[in-house]
Design an enzyme around this catalytic site. Structure first.
Site, PDB file in Angstrom:
ATOM      1  N   GLU A   1       0.827  -1.233   0.000  1.00 41.62           N
ATOM      2  CA  GLU A   1       0.000   0.000   0.000  1.00 41.62           C
ATOM      3  C   GLU A   1       0.849   1.266   0.000  1.00 41.62           C
ATOM      4  O   GLU A   1       0.654   2.161   0.834  1.00 41.62           O
ATOM      5  CB  GLU A   1      -0.965  -0.015   1.200  1.00 41.62           C
ATOM      6  CG  GLU A   1      -2.020  -1.086   1.081  1.00 41.62           C
ATOM      7  CD  GLU A   1      -3.118  -1.013   2.132  1.00 41.62           C
ATOM      8  OE1 GLU A   1      -2.975  -0.266   3.121  1.00 41.62           O
ATOM      9  OE2 GLU A   1      -4.124  -1.719   1.974  1.00 41.62           O
TER      10      GLU A   1
ATOM     11  N   GLU B   1      -5.556  -8.240  -0.419  1.00 43.87           N
ATOM     12  CA  GLU B   1      -6.249  -7.942   0.851  1.00 43.87           C
ATOM     13  C   GLU B   1      -7.702  -7.685   0.514  1.00 43.87           C
ATOM     14  O   GLU B   1      -8.016  -6.759  -0.251  1.00 43.87           O
ATOM     15  CB  GLU B   1      -5.652  -6.719   1.552  1.00 43.87           C
ATOM     16  CG  GLU B   1      -4.304  -6.990   2.173  1.00 43.87           C
ATOM     17  CD  GLU B   1      -3.787  -5.830   3.034  1.00 43.87           C
ATOM     18  OE1 GLU B   1      -4.610  -5.126   3.662  1.00 43.87           O
ATOM     19  OE2 GLU B   1      -2.564  -5.643   3.061  1.00 43.87           O
TER      20      GLU B   1
HETATM   21  O1  AHR Z   1      -5.110  -5.831   7.081  1.00 45.76           O
HETATM   22  C1  AHR Z   1      -4.960  -4.709   7.893  1.00 45.76           C
HETATM   23  C2  AHR Z   1      -4.231  -3.577   7.170  1.00 45.76           C
HETATM   24  O2  AHR Z   1      -5.032  -3.083   6.153  1.00 45.76           O
HETATM   25  C3  AHR Z   1      -2.954  -3.949   6.472  1.00 45.76           C
HETATM   26  O3  AHR Z   1      -1.861  -3.935   7.323  1.00 45.76           O
HETATM   27  C4  AHR Z   1      -2.822  -2.879   5.447  1.00 45.76           C
HETATM   28  O4  AHR Z   1      -2.125  -3.299   4.308  1.00 45.76           O
HETATM   29  C5  AHR Z   1      -4.249  -2.482   5.150  1.00 45.76           C
HETATM   30  O5  AHR Z   1      -4.415  -1.111   5.199  1.00 45.76           O
END
Ligand code: AHR
Length: 500
Positions: free
Chosen positions: A174, A293
């Protein structure tokens, strides 16, 4: 109300890459410590490596082919060297991302051993926030090179003579997000990613790399960041990452259950972008999406839930999931299946204790409602992903307007002849009588069918751990060979058919 799902095994988007059933484990809260690793567990729920055996048992049915590690936001300030070698010599370090203490008792070698225990492939993320391409390449050297170099010899000295041969590498995390350690504009990140990929692939050309895309559709740089990164890194990466967390902050169930429409849109955005950059590059290469994610996350997305106050294994992001959340998770998985031609990797974020389908306490695990769609898809979606045509009524999904009540995906396994159909009835008020019409094959029998349903806010608790779980659903074959079933309002149904 009635709906029809039309299937023809000739209408498909190709082979399902099973890595879309992947998971994500981050050094965050109680995910690692007290989650997968709990050597001091007083109930004997650990193996010789200190891994929680009940967690391993609960995770196995999820059949995760890959697990991403060690972050997440955590990775962007992580020095992997702190997590190797004799445990009593590993430093305690403050973790920038979650304001927690990191004991480093679980690191790269422990993760590799854990992956073996659960029969999954590691998907390593490297720090491109505060560390360099050289640091990333040295981690690759530690993991993948035969002995005879500094870091490979160090691995052997730590008890692991054979290389781990890690195939998948995320180039940071990210990096478009201002919250990220080392966050930089797209052009700067693209240079970092390309340099790291070149150094890493220089050491091991068999690896695949994933460039960071946008951390969500709400970002002002959504797709623009991705485009710049792809244009600069096109020849150096195999995947671009997409992330999405769904929320029902407005507490509008009808609106929330139309979330699949937005998930489809994000995948379509990436498909379009990838085609665009490919066109600009006049390239024959295909780059795919790593949706590494995804989940529902909002109840524990407050500043307090993200601050560990410099303690070990604090309770962070311990979201309690309910039926409506599970129905949204099912829609993520259906969206990935429908675009199996674009999405090749996806990771539920996360797997234990932190926004997770499995929670622990010292004496056992609690299964959350979101666990069940994960298991259903991983166990039954096999072979190729079909392109269903769905005829269903619409319902009013608040600001999302009129949305079809039925969300469906399906797979066909040419080896066994099995067809699996996954259906969400988004309308909590109205049951649906659904006909499945398979055009080009005969349905010999319904091998299994079940349904997950309940009050949208129904949940499992330690006191009442089995309130939400799948139950059997009746599906029959009609005289003209179709499959008929009644799906309750607000439900997720899985139907498996043996066909010839
Ligand atoms: O999954 C929780 C967080 O969400 C992770 O660390 C990050 O990559 C995202 O913002």
């Amino acid at each position: 109300m009635t709906s029809t799902i039309y299937l023809d095994t000739h209408f498909n988007v190709g082979k399902i890459d099973r890595r879309i059933f992947g998971g994500f484990l981050e050094h965050l809260g109680r995910a690692v410590y007290e989650g997968v690793y709990d050597p001091g567990n007083e109930h004997g729920l650990v193996d010789e490596n200190g891994f929680r055996t009940d967690v391993l048992d609960a995770l196995r049915p999820m059949g995760m082919p890959v697990v991403r590690y060690p972050g997440g936001n955590f990775v962007s300030a992580y020095n992997w060297r702190n997590g190797i070698g004799p445990r009593d010599k590993r430093p305690r370090r403050p973790d920038f991302a979650w304001r927690s203490m990191e004991s480093n008792q679980f690191g790269t070698d422990e993760f590799m051993t854990w992956c073996k225990a659960i029969k999954t492939e590691p998907m390593m993320a490297v720090n491109l926030g505060t560390a360099s391409g050289t640091d990333a390449a040295e981690l690759l050297e530690y993991c993948n090179m035969p002995t005879g170099t500094l870091w490979a010899d160090q691995r052997a000295a730590n008890g692991h003579a054979e290389p781990y041969n890690v195939k998948l590498w995320c180039l940071g995390n990210e990096m478009d997000g201002p919250w990220q350690a080392g966050h930089v504009p797209a052009g700067v990140y693209a240079q970092r990613a390309r340099e790291a990929a070149a150094l890493m692939k220089g050491l091991d050309k068999s690896i695949e790399t994933i460039a960071c895309g946008s951390s969500g559709r709400e970002m002002s740089t959504y797709l623009a960041y991705d485009r710049e990164v792809l244009e600069h890194c096109w020849d150096h990466v195999e995947y671009i990452s997409a992330h999405r967390y769904s929320n029902n902050r407005r507490n509008d169930c009808a609106w929330f259950l139309a979330e699949g429409v937005e998930i489809d849109r994000v995948i379509a955005d990436y498909a379009g972008l990838l085609d665009y950059v490919r066109g600009v590059k006049k390239s024959d290469k295909r780059i795919y999406v790593s949706f590494d994610e995804w989940n529902v996350w909002y109840k524990t997305a407050t500043p307090a839930d993200m601050d560990g106050h410099w303690t070990d294994a604090p309770r962070l992001l311990e979201e309690q999931y309910n039926v409506e959340d599970a129905l949204v998770c099912a829609q993520y998985l259906s969206a990935f299946l429908r675009r199996a031609d674009v999405v090749k990797i996806a990771c539920i974020a996360q797997i234990v204790n932190v926004i997770a389908p499995i929670m622990t306490r010292p004496d056992g695990v609690l299964i959350q409602p979101t666990y069940y769609p994960l298991v259903a898809f991983a166990q039954h979606a096999r072979g190729i992903a079909l392109t269903p045509t769905v005829q269903s009524p619409s319902y009013t999904a608040g600001e999302r307007g009129d949305v079809p009540v039925i969300d469906a995906s399906a797979s066909f396994d040419p080896v066994s002849g099995d067809v699996a159909v996954f259906v969400v009835n988004r309308d909590v008020k109205t049951p649906q009588t659904i006909t499945i019409r398979l055009a080009d094959r005969t349905v010999d029998r319904v091998s299994a069918s079940d349904v997950l349903t309940g009050e949208p806010k129904a949940t499992n608790t330690w006191q009442s751990p089995e309130q939400v779980h799948p139950t059997q659903l009746t599906a029959t074959i009609t005289a003209d060979g179709h499959v008929l079933l009644a799906v309750p309002g607000g439900a997720f149904a899985t139907i498996r058919l043996r066909t010839s």
